[in-house]
Design an enzyme around this catalytic site. Structure first.
Site: not given
Length: 416
Positions: A395, A169, A311
């Site tokens: 990325e 990073s 549901q």
């Protein structure tokens, strides 16, 4: 000798056809979610090209991709077809091997490719955004003439070397060095997580010179001192080529340096291009997971009726449609900004952060809807979910993009 009890004797394994459940996934029955009629906002050309890529994925990718992922093998036989579809550098000008397509078209291409598999989208987005783009933007005319048409036609394959074993990073801390020696440069370093490297002909390598300035180099992988060992122990992106690039006193001519690339902004600009494609690609994966869950809900019966009539199952599907729709609209707006030349990297970070998170949540929910079948290769969901774990990291991680956007809205740098 004691006689063997016949009930204990080995039984012949059943074929997949023998054990096919009543409810199965049919890739040819794919129904793309378009709840807000986004299709009507797309130019006709964009719809036509998207549908061509969608058909290619349905006919050529989906029937084989599960087996390739199971074997941890990239379907290399599809590379010429990817070039024929114009999927390699499609936004670059035709005189440099591209198709001159809009960024909306490019995004839709990446969406459909990742609907098939993240590995195929990675192959194409690395080629276009991380190899062809820096050559086009930062390269010399000779470099463009030599490499761009070959890369577009898949006569050559490229890779990108930025991340290192100890540097992810924080690319400004890269340790790869480039030392000038007359008319050549001597490169030493170790790059990791480089898609395509093991099968690549050229690597775009980023290194620091003796003044600590980041520079880019085009390094043929058959040069003395270059090795590209595969990373073959991953549970994600198994149908992709993931590798390292090791540089040991590799000598490259000055003519192979990208002349206009100086400083960290150059590789970061390439990442912006790649992240844009990821924003669209992840939603392709989400669409595939949603459609598999939708088909399953319509076909799978429990307690005397399809589970889509319950549901809680409907709530899951509605949540998927809701989040996919928001991401589709986000991508469309991002693409229009990019085509107008108004897109900012921070806007890409917001979309990458949102869409990776959305796609992972959709995949996880779809996996749960599928029950036990969700972890099998009969459905694409577990493969997509595993792939998205890697896509959400590379990325720029979720956290990195949070801080990029955070700095943009507060004016305060929280990285350190």
């Amino acid at each position: 000798m004691t006689e063997l009890d016949p009930s204990l004797a080995p039984q012949h394994a059943q074929s997949k056809e023998d054990i096919t459940p009543a409810a199965t996934w049919d890739p040819e029955a794919f129904d793309a979610p378009d709840f807000y009629a986004l299709n009507e906002l797309l130019p006709k050309e964009a719809r036509v090209i998207r549908d061509e890529v969608r058909a290619f994925v349905t006919e050529e990718v989906e029937p084989i991709i599960e087996e390739y992922a199971q074997r941890a093998e990239f379907p290399r036989h599809l590379i010429p077809a990817l070039a024929e579809q114009g999927l390699l550098g499609p936004t670059l000008p035709p005189e440099h091997g591209g198709e001159g397509h809009s960024n909306i078209v490019y995004g839709l291409m990446m969406q459909e490719l990742e609907r098939g598999d993240s590995g195929l989208r990675s192959f194409c987005s690395v080629t276009g955004s991380l190899v062809m783009y820096p050559i086009w933007r930062y390269g010399s005319e000779a470099q463009k003439e030599r490499w761009l048409p070959r890369l577009a036609n898949a006569d050559a394959i490229g890779c990108f070397g930025l991340t290192e074993p100890e540097v992810g990073s924080n690319p400004s801390a890269m340790q790869t060095q480039a030392r000038r020696d007359g008319d050549t440069w001597v490169l030493n370093g170790h790059k990791r997580w480089s898609t395509n490297a093991t099968i690549a002909d050229v690597a775009v390598v980023w290194a620091k010179d003796e003044e600590d300035t980041v520079r880019g180099f085009l390094v043929e992988t058959d040069r003395d001192g270059v090795t590209t060992p595969p990373i073959d122990d991953t549970w994600s992106l198994r149908a992709a080529v993931t590798s390292e690039v090791v540089l040991d006193d590799v000598r490259v001519p000055e003519a192979h340096r990208l002349p206009a690339a100086e400083g960290l902004k150059a590789p970061l600009s390439c990442l912006t291009q790649a992240r844009y494609g990821i924003c669209w690609g992840t939603i392709g994966a989400a669409m595939a997971c949603y459609d598999a869950a939708r088909q399953h809900a319509q076909n799978r019966e429990q307690f005397g009726r399809p589970i889509g009539g319950f549901q809680l199952m409907q709530e899951r599907l509605v949540d998927m449609v809701q989040e996919i729709t928001k991401a589709q609209l986000l991508n469309w707006r991002l693409g229009t900004l990019k085509d107008a030349g108004d897109m900012r990297p921070q806007q890409v970070s917001l979309a990458k952060r949102n869409n990776c998170e959305t796609a992972l949540e959709v995949a996880q929910s779809a996996r749960q809807m599928l029950g036990g079948d969700g972890v099998t290769s009969r459905y694409p969901v577990m493969r997509h979910q595993s792939n998205l774990e890697a896509v959400s990291t590379y990325e720029g991680t979720h956290e990195v993009h949070t801080l990029i956007v955070g700095e943009d809205v507060t004016g305060e740098n929280a990285f350190t």
